[in-house]
Scaffold this motif. Sequence first.
Motif, PDB file in Angstrom:
ATOM      1  N   ILE A  11       0.854  -1.189   0.000  1.00 44.45           N
ATOM      2  CA  ILE A  11       0.000   0.000   0.000  1.00 44.45           C
ATOM      3  C   ILE A  11       0.884   1.230   0.000  1.00 44.45           C
ATOM      4  CG2 ILE A  11      -1.793   1.283   1.238  1.00 44.45           C
ATOM      5  CD1 ILE A  11      -2.607  -1.373   2.554  1.00 44.45           C
ATOM      6  N   ILE A  12       0.591   2.184  -0.877  1.00 41.75           N
ATOM      7  CA  ILE A  12       1.348   3.425  -0.921  1.00 41.75           C
ATOM      8  C   ILE A  12       0.425   4.594  -0.601  1.00 41.75           C
ATOM      9  CG2 ILE A  12       1.028   3.792  -3.412  1.00 41.75           C
ATOM     10  CD1 ILE A  12       3.925   4.908  -3.414  1.00 41.75           C
ATOM     11  N   SER A  13       0.910   5.504   0.228  1.00 41.12           N
ATOM     12  CA  SER A  13       0.140   6.698   0.573  1.00 41.12           C
ATOM     13  C   SER A  13       1.024   7.918   0.365  1.00 41.12           C
ATOM     14  CB  SER A  13      -0.355   6.632   2.021  1.00 41.12           C
ATOM     15  OG  SER A  13       0.739   6.508   2.921  1.00 41.12           O
ATOM     16  N   ARG A 141      10.979   1.672 -18.553  1.00 36.71           N
ATOM     17  CA  ARG A 141      11.373   2.498 -17.411  1.00 36.71           C
ATOM     18  C   ARG A 141      12.523   3.424 -17.750  1.00 36.71           C
ATOM     19  NH1 ARG A 141      15.699   1.082 -14.175  1.00 36.71           N
ATOM     20  NH2 ARG A 141      14.588   1.722 -12.297  1.00 36.71           N
ATOM     21  N   ASN A 142      12.664   4.464 -16.929  1.00 34.51           N
ATOM     22  CA  ASN A 142      13.795   5.386 -17.033  1.00 34.51           C
ATOM     23  C   ASN A 142      15.052   4.680 -16.530  1.00 34.51           C
ATOM     24  OD1 ASN A 142      15.668   7.430 -16.851  1.00 34.51           O
ATOM     25  ND2 ASN A 142      14.379   8.823 -15.658  1.00 34.51           N
ATOM     26  N   PRO A 143      16.110   4.591 -17.345  1.00 32.87           N
ATOM     27  CA  PRO A 143      17.315   3.861 -16.894  1.00 32.87           C
ATOM     28  C   PRO A 143      17.989   4.507 -15.690  1.00 32.87           C
ATOM     29  CG  PRO A 143      17.723   5.010 -18.971  1.00 32.87           C
ATOM     30  CD  PRO A 143      16.246   5.077 -18.731  1.00 32.87           C
ATOM     31  N   ASP A 144      17.694   5.791 -15.445  1.00 28.17           N
ATOM     32  CA  ASP A 144      18.266   6.457 -14.279  1.00 28.17           C
ATOM     33  C   ASP A 144      17.441   6.235 -13.015  1.00 28.17           C
ATOM     34  OD1 ASP A 144      20.418   7.487 -15.648  1.00 28.17           O
ATOM     35  OD2 ASP A 144      19.366   9.319 -16.221  1.00 28.17           O
ATOM     36  N   GLY A 145      16.339   5.515 -13.134  1.00 27.71           N
ATOM     37  CA  GLY A 145      15.486   5.268 -11.975  1.00 27.71           C
ATOM     38  C   GLY A 145      16.140   4.354 -10.963  1.00 27.71           C
ATOM     39  N   ALA A 155       9.541 -12.891   3.020  1.00 28.72           N
ATOM     40  CA  ALA A 155       9.400 -12.397   1.651  1.00 28.72           C
ATOM     41  C   ALA A 155      10.578 -11.513   1.270  1.00 28.72           C
ATOM     42  CB  ALA A 155       8.097 -11.624   1.501  1.00 28.72           C
ATOM     43  N   PHE A 156      10.910 -11.532  -0.017  1.00 25.48           N
ATOM     44  CA  PHE A 156      11.954 -10.672  -0.579  1.00 25.48           C
ATOM     45  C   PHE A 156      11.378 -10.034  -1.831  1.00 25.48           C
ATOM     46  CE2 PHE A 156      15.776  -9.764  -3.094  1.00 25.48           C
ATOM     47  CZ  PHE A 156      16.556  -9.123  -2.149  1.00 25.48           C
ATOM     48  N   GLN A 157      11.351  -8.694  -1.873  1.00 29.72           N
ATOM     49  CA  GLN A 157      10.666  -7.992  -2.956  1.00 29.72           C
ATOM     50  C   GLN A 157      11.643  -7.179  -3.797  1.00 29.72           C
ATOM     51  OE1 GLN A 157       7.069  -5.907  -1.982  1.00 29.72           O
ATOM     52  NE2 GLN A 157       6.539  -7.271  -0.293  1.00 29.72           N
ATOM     53  N   TRP A 158      11.375  -7.162  -5.095  1.00 29.73           N
ATOM     54  CA  TRP A 158      12.123  -6.336  -6.054  1.00 29.73           C
ATOM     55  C   TRP A 158      11.182  -5.221  -6.505  1.00 29.73           C
ATOM     56  CZ3 TRP A 158      13.232  -8.032 -11.775  1.00 29.73           C
ATOM     57  CH2 TRP A 158      13.986  -7.038 -12.419  1.00 29.73           C
ATOM     58  N   LEU A 159      11.551  -3.970  -6.177  1.00 30.15           N
ATOM     59  CA  LEU A 159      10.697  -2.816  -6.410  1.00 30.15           C
ATOM     60  C   LEU A 159      11.348  -1.850  -7.388  1.00 30.15           C
ATOM     61  CD1 LEU A 159       9.948  -2.157  -2.636  1.00 30.15           C
ATOM     62  CD2 LEU A 159       8.340  -3.213  -4.236  1.00 30.15           C
ATOM     63  N   ASP A 160      10.534  -1.165  -8.169  1.00 27.75           N
ATOM     64  CA  ASP A 160      11.000  -0.077  -9.041  1.00 27.75           C
ATOM     65  C   ASP A 160      10.470   1.221  -8.461  1.00 27.75           C
ATOM     66  OD1 ASP A 160      11.792   1.648 -10.990  1.00 27.75           O
ATOM     67  OD2 ASP A 160      10.658   0.730 -12.624  1.00 27.75           O
ATOM     68  N   LEU A 161      11.332   1.949  -7.732  1.00 28.70           N
ATOM     69  CA  LEU A 161      10.896   3.158  -7.045  1.00 28.70           C
ATOM     70  C   LEU A 161      10.676   4.329  -7.990  1.00 28.70           C
ATOM     71  CD1 LEU A 161      13.087   3.069  -3.812  1.00 28.70           C
ATOM     72  CD2 LEU A 161      10.810   2.102  -4.218  1.00 28.70           C
ATOM     73  N   SER A 162      11.098   4.209  -9.245  1.00 31.91           N
ATOM     74  CA  SER A 162      10.879   5.281 -10.220  1.00 31.91           C
ATOM     75  C   SER A 162       9.571   5.097 -10.985  1.00 31.91           C
ATOM     76  CB  SER A 162      12.041   5.339 -11.213  1.00 31.91           C
ATOM     77  OG  SER A 162      12.126   4.118 -11.953  1.00 31.91           O
ATOM     78  N   SER A 163       8.873   4.007 -10.722  1.00 35.37           N
ATOM     79  CA  SER A 163       7.646   3.698 -11.447  1.00 35.37           C
ATOM     80  C   SER A 163       6.437   4.281 -10.732  1.00 35.37           C
ATOM     81  CB  SER A 163       7.491   2.184 -11.586  1.00 35.37           C
ATOM     82  OG  SER A 163       6.209   1.833 -12.053  1.00 35.37           O
ATOM     83  N   LYS A 164       5.386   4.573 -11.493  1.00 40.66           N
ATOM     84  CA  LYS A 164       4.117   4.973 -10.903  1.00 40.66           C
ATOM     85  C   LYS A 164       3.468   3.796 -10.185  1.00 40.66           C
ATOM     86  CE  LYS A 164       3.170   8.594 -14.330  1.00 40.66           C
ATOM     87  NZ  LYS A 164       2.245   9.087 -15.377  1.00 40.66           N
TER      88      LYS A 164
END
Length: 573
Positions: A11-13, A141-145, A155-164
């Motif tokens: 969940i993101i706020s 995605r933006n390669p600079d993200g 659990a182990f998660q792989w996230l893209d913090l530059s993504s919407k």
Amino acid sequence: MAVPVVETNNIISNPEGGCPLQVGEGTYHLQDDLHLATPPPHPSEAPIVNPNPLATVPTPPTTGVKLSLVSLGTRNKTPVFSLKDGVTVPTFGNDNPALVAPVTKEGVKRRKPKNNIIKSSSSFVSRVITHEASTKRLNDRNPDGLFAFANINRAFQWLDLSSKQKDEPLAKILFTKAHMLSHDVNELTKSASHIDVVMGSSAGDIIWYEPISQKYARINKNGVVSNSPVTHIKWIPGSENLFMAAHANGQIVVYDKEKEDALFTPELSSPSVEAIKSCGRQPLQILKSVNSRNQKTNPVALWKIANHKVCQFAFSPDQRHLAIVLEDGSLRVMDYLKEEALDIFRSYYGGLISVCWSPDGKYIVTGGQDDLVTIWSFPERKIVARCQGHNSWVSAVAFDPWRCDERTYRFGSVGDDCRLLLWDFSVGMLHRPRALQASARHRTSLLPSNTQHANRHRADSAGNRVRSDSQRTAGIDSTYDQTVRHPVEPRARTALLPPIMSKIVGDDPISWLGFQEDSIMTSSLEGHIRTWDRPREGINDNYNGYTSSPAVSASAAASGSGSGFADSAMGSL
């Protein structure tokens, strides 16, 4: 009857105006709070028994959420502080011909693990959930993200913090009975098509994971090398294959990601090692040296640091020294290239939990169970200040390299009190006041001459360092142990540094802290990843990213720190 595994979502706020960080240079605004989903226990996992007789619920073997961040582009480059001219850093193990990598025709192509984690039949891996549009997301995605790898319980998660869609993991791995406690990304081998991630578990097993191809390898399987939990893990700087893992039994082990495991038998052929082992006061037992000719299997090297848990270690910027903090309250500094222990410092009381180096390698900062953040001078081999502001254990410390220069430093700390603290200090501010120096000289003059000699240490170089006579061990030649053991400095004789900012940022203990060029990030025990944007105006003009001095002004007083940094710091001295 098997219980169905129900997966919950992240969940993101985006809180409006919530939890701003007021500092002298401006206001850090909370951009978002990403709450990672805590996975349910595996159906086959036996209930965890809490050894505390007063506890009402079982305690899972976890250390809170930690993040490993990586950018595959050109942004988010950490400022590099120049080292001494002419200083060359050898590669760990480069003097051992048995460790020389064979020349292959693959060129720069990186080797990947062999096993497909999605199709794995291993009982260690319970389930892998990949995003249905992961390939498209990676291509668009933006390669600079910024990518983030995060652990939360099993659990182990792989996230893209530059993504919407940053709340939707690119991949989530669920393990059966193990919790990942620490992980790291290899900055040397990363590319647009390859990322090397290594993670250590509560079972002692280590996973080498390549997320883009979803391949993995299992190292130290079933604890064949060291059968205790991996408390901290890091790639060795400048190495493609070697990483270092600290275990809860007091061992630090160097592994090669591409070597097979074998049942480990200590190599104790050196007389000095035998002698040190017999005396019981050894600062370092080399159970296997990096110079060993037996390098066909893991481990590459194995060192016994103490009979207590190694909580964390950190590599110095010059890639030569290692700072290690242990549950016994000691900070140990070693030259890991030479496999030599140099110095042992002690906390005020209790264990030490976290450690980091200043970007120029001159200072070491630790945090621990004494609720204090402590600054140590590495060149002078002494404590220079204690930082008081936390109300509970200090779980993580980190320098902000974008606000450090040759004389002024910014670092942060987080703890079990749910607080984020920021600290500024300068070289001149940490010098003892004259009254305190005079008092110290007066006390020293009253001591017997042999006591003065016992408390005097050479701090020029490792080769010339001499231990005190009182610390010699009967029957053991001093050449076997040149480690300097520093006594605990009384609080009355140590500078006290107040924070420039203190803020409760959540309802659960904070377990990780990181600084980025445009933000400050924290993560917590229950999975909250919070990101604060840096002040938009003035950061590039005033500080120029790398070299300009952060101004220490009375504006910190109006920013919520309670007092101006310069006045309060000097007043406390």
